[in-house]
Design a protein around this motif. Sequence first.
Motif, PDB file in Angstrom:
ATOM      1  N   UNK A 173       0.853  -1.183   0.000  1.00  0.00           N
ATOM      2  CA  UNK A 173       0.000   0.000   0.000  1.00  0.00           C
ATOM      3  C   UNK A 173       0.888   1.232   0.000  1.00  0.00           C
ATOM      4  N   UNK A 174       0.327   2.366  -0.430  1.00  0.00           N
ATOM      5  CA  UNK A 174       1.134   3.582  -0.536  1.00  0.00           C
ATOM      6  C   UNK A 174       0.419   4.765   0.097  1.00  0.00           C
ATOM      7  N   UNK A 175       1.232   5.735   0.521  1.00  0.00           N
ATOM      8  CA  UNK A 175       0.746   6.964   1.131  1.00  0.00           C
ATOM      9  C   UNK A 175       1.616   8.115   0.650  1.00  0.00           C
ATOM     10  N   UNK A 176       1.035   9.308   0.598  1.00  0.00           N
ATOM     11  CA  UNK A 176       1.806  10.492   0.239  1.00  0.00           C
ATOM     12  C   UNK A 176       1.525  11.610   1.228  1.00  0.00           C
ATOM     13  N   UNK A 177       2.516  12.485   1.370  1.00  0.00           N
ATOM     14  CA  UNK A 177       2.363  13.684   2.180  1.00  0.00           C
ATOM     15  C   UNK A 177       2.919  14.856   1.386  1.00  0.00           C
ATOM     16  N   UNK A 178       2.070  15.836   1.104  1.00  0.00           N
ATOM     17  CA  UNK A 178       2.477  17.042   0.392  1.00  0.00           C
ATOM     18  C   UNK A 178       2.810  18.107   1.433  1.00  0.00           C
ATOM     19  N   UNK A 179       4.056  18.571   1.463  1.00  0.00           N
ATOM     20  CA  UNK A 179       4.452  19.532   2.495  1.00  0.00           C
ATOM     21  C   UNK A 179       3.804  20.893   2.306  1.00  0.00           C
ATOM     22  N   UNK A 180       3.187  21.131   1.142  1.00  0.00           N
ATOM     23  CA  UNK A 180       2.483  22.400   0.924  1.00  0.00           C
ATOM     24  C   UNK A 180       1.035  22.336   1.412  1.00  0.00           C
ATOM     25  N   UNK A 181       0.576  21.156   1.771  1.00  0.00           N
ATOM     26  CA  UNK A 181      -0.804  20.974   2.228  1.00  0.00           C
ATOM     27  C   UNK A 181      -0.909  21.355   3.710  1.00  0.00           C
ATOM     28  N   UNK A 182      -1.716  22.355   4.036  1.00  0.00           N
ATOM     29  CA  UNK A 182      -1.805  22.793   5.450  1.00  0.00           C
ATOM     30  C   UNK A 182      -2.394  21.743   6.379  1.00  0.00           C
ATOM     31  N   UNK A 183      -3.058  20.710   5.833  1.00  0.00           N
ATOM     32  CA  UNK A 183      -3.642  19.683   6.703  1.00  0.00           C
ATOM     33  C   UNK A 183      -2.573  18.817   7.362  1.00  0.00           C
ATOM     34  N   UNK A 184      -1.386  18.735   6.766  1.00  0.00           N
ATOM     35  CA  UNK A 184      -0.267  17.974   7.321  1.00  0.00           C
ATOM     36  C   UNK A 184      -0.671  16.537   7.655  1.00  0.00           C
ATOM     37  N   UNK A 185      -1.304  15.893   6.690  1.00  0.00           N
ATOM     38  CA  UNK A 185      -1.757  14.527   6.887  1.00  0.00           C
ATOM     39  C   UNK A 185      -1.261  13.621   5.770  1.00  0.00           C
ATOM     40  N   UNK A 186      -0.945  12.373   6.143  1.00  0.00           N
ATOM     41  CA  UNK A 186      -0.637  11.379   5.123  1.00  0.00           C
ATOM     42  C   UNK A 186      -1.933  10.967   4.433  1.00  0.00           C
ATOM     43  N   UNK A 187      -1.910  10.952   3.108  1.00  0.00           N
ATOM     44  CA  UNK A 187      -3.088  10.553   2.335  1.00  0.00           C
ATOM     45  C   UNK A 187      -2.909   9.122   1.846  1.00  0.00           C
ATOM     46  N   UNK A 188      -3.919   8.309   2.043  1.00  0.00           N
ATOM     47  CA  UNK A 188      -3.877   6.934   1.553  1.00  0.00           C
ATOM     48  C   UNK A 188      -4.028   6.945   0.035  1.00  0.00           C
ATOM     49  N   UNK A 189      -3.118   6.265  -0.650  1.00  0.00           N
ATOM     50  CA  UNK A 189      -3.161   6.215  -2.114  1.00  0.00           C
ATOM     51  C   UNK A 189      -3.363   4.778  -2.576  1.00  0.00           C
ATOM     52  N   UNK A 190      -3.107   4.526  -3.833  1.00  0.00           N
ATOM     53  CA  UNK A 190      -3.411   3.221  -4.404  1.00  0.00           C
ATOM     54  C   UNK A 190      -2.492   2.113  -3.927  1.00  0.00           C
ATOM     55  N   UNK A 191      -2.927   0.878  -4.153  1.00  0.00           N
ATOM     56  CA  UNK A 191      -2.127  -0.307  -3.855  1.00  0.00           C
ATOM     57  C   UNK A 191      -1.402  -0.759  -5.111  1.00  0.00           C
ATOM     58  N   UNK A 192      -0.227  -1.350  -4.914  1.00  0.00           N
ATOM     59  CA  UNK A 192       0.482  -1.950  -6.044  1.00  0.00           C
ATOM     60  C   UNK A 192      -0.359  -3.114  -6.562  1.00  0.00           C
ATOM     61  N   UNK A 193      -0.658  -3.147  -7.868  1.00  0.00           N
ATOM     62  CA  UNK A 193      -1.638  -4.122  -8.390  1.00  0.00           C
ATOM     63  C   UNK A 193      -1.134  -5.547  -8.510  1.00  0.00           C
ATOM     64  N   UNK A 194       0.118  -5.811  -8.156  1.00  0.00           N
ATOM     65  CA  UNK A 194       0.635  -7.179  -8.229  1.00  0.00           C
ATOM     66  C   UNK A 194       1.325  -7.498  -6.902  1.00  0.00           C
ATOM     67  N   UNK A 195       1.481  -8.787  -6.643  1.00  0.00           N
ATOM     68  CA  UNK A 195       2.172  -9.224  -5.433  1.00  0.00           C
ATOM     69  C   UNK A 195       3.676  -9.116  -5.648  1.00  0.00           C
ATOM     70  N   UNK A 196       4.355  -8.343  -4.778  1.00  0.00           N
ATOM     71  CA  UNK A 196       5.784  -8.070  -4.916  1.00  0.00           C
ATOM     72  C   UNK A 196       6.470  -8.394  -3.596  1.00  0.00           C
TER      73      UNK A 196
END
Length: 401
Positions: A152-175
């Motif tokens: 699973x992946x998460x991103x944090x934009x330092x310009x975003x005043x919410x200062x929260x990690x956003x849940x993003x997409x999952x890698x579509x294959x088993x790695x």
Amino acid sequence: MASSSTTTTTDASSCQWDALPAHLQERILSLIPVTELLPVAAASRALRRLLRYPAFHALLSPHRLDAFFLLTPRLAVHPLSRRVLRTPPLAALCPPSYPLVSSASPSRLITCNTLHFLPPIPDGSYLLSVVVKPPPSSSCILVAVTTGAAVRSYTLDTADPSRQWASRGDVPVSISLLGNAAVSGDRRQLFVLGRGPDALLVFDLATGTWKVLPVVMPQGLTTAHLFVYDGKLFVVGGVERLGEVERVVVWRLEDEKEAMVWREVGVMPAEVFDELVAGRHGSFWHFQAADRLGILCLYNAVDGRLVMFDAADGLWTVLPRVSGLDAEESGRWFGHVLEPEVELLLGQRRPVIIRDENVIAADCSSHAHSWGQQISRVGTVSIGMYFPDHLRWDLLKGICM
């Protein structure tokens, strides 16, 4: 002999630097790597004055030969001069605060101390990449991923005043695991190596989605490293046969009509390969790699062997051997690339303090109070850290000694 001396004098005086218009002098000097300007700046007061002009600074852009590859927190190699230099102690680069991830910017990195001032990384995750946004923005996007087969992946934009990690997409294959990440030229995507099975993954920074590119990875690939140069994606890696690394190859991704393919564009010469593996052909299995603008350094940390590849001309070069490292230092960290700044050539050292609203001094331990004040004032997470100028200055002096 007299005639020869006269001819030499005439030839030397036929092209006088001082006779050139100032704008031509600026243009010529701007094409020289900054690390070669240090002896030039010491040649005359007139040249030093020229280098101080803001108009000259505006002409400068990152030069691909201007880089110090940090092998360890206290050791750097300068490929242009073929020198291995000792760096002064730096608190942010000492145990237990070794950098975790270095960014596409040559002057920013993430350390353990830095993470104390960020929202906690989601459980079971680690930092995969730090992407500096294109100018004029000075903010960054942090990308974190989980371990295990279902990534699973998460991103944090330092310009975003919410200062929260956003849940993003999952890698579509088993790695089994992810390798290094290379930032695309437009800084909109991450190219990531998937291992077990081998796959080339792409992460879209805007949408937060992953996809697997339909390309067959080179057979027998091991110890692979992705890098981007001149808009093209490359991978360098060892080719393994029966558990032994037999050679090191560079491939370039080509998008042909039928399909995308990896085209072999370079093979490490036998004599360079012998140097890298230090004679341990039957037991050599791993090297570390770092790249900057098509300059790639491969480092055998166990034996202190260094080689360089230049994607511009396909040439391989053996660099000086590294010695005198203890086991902890040799294996701790490799990968950050540091670039000098032109004002350092003139002795204009700035104090190690906050430089702008998104940049914090590198010594977290001595500037933690200032860091906290800065975050409170601007209301954003500030994670970009600059190396102190004394470190850059000492490195510059080192190449001229």
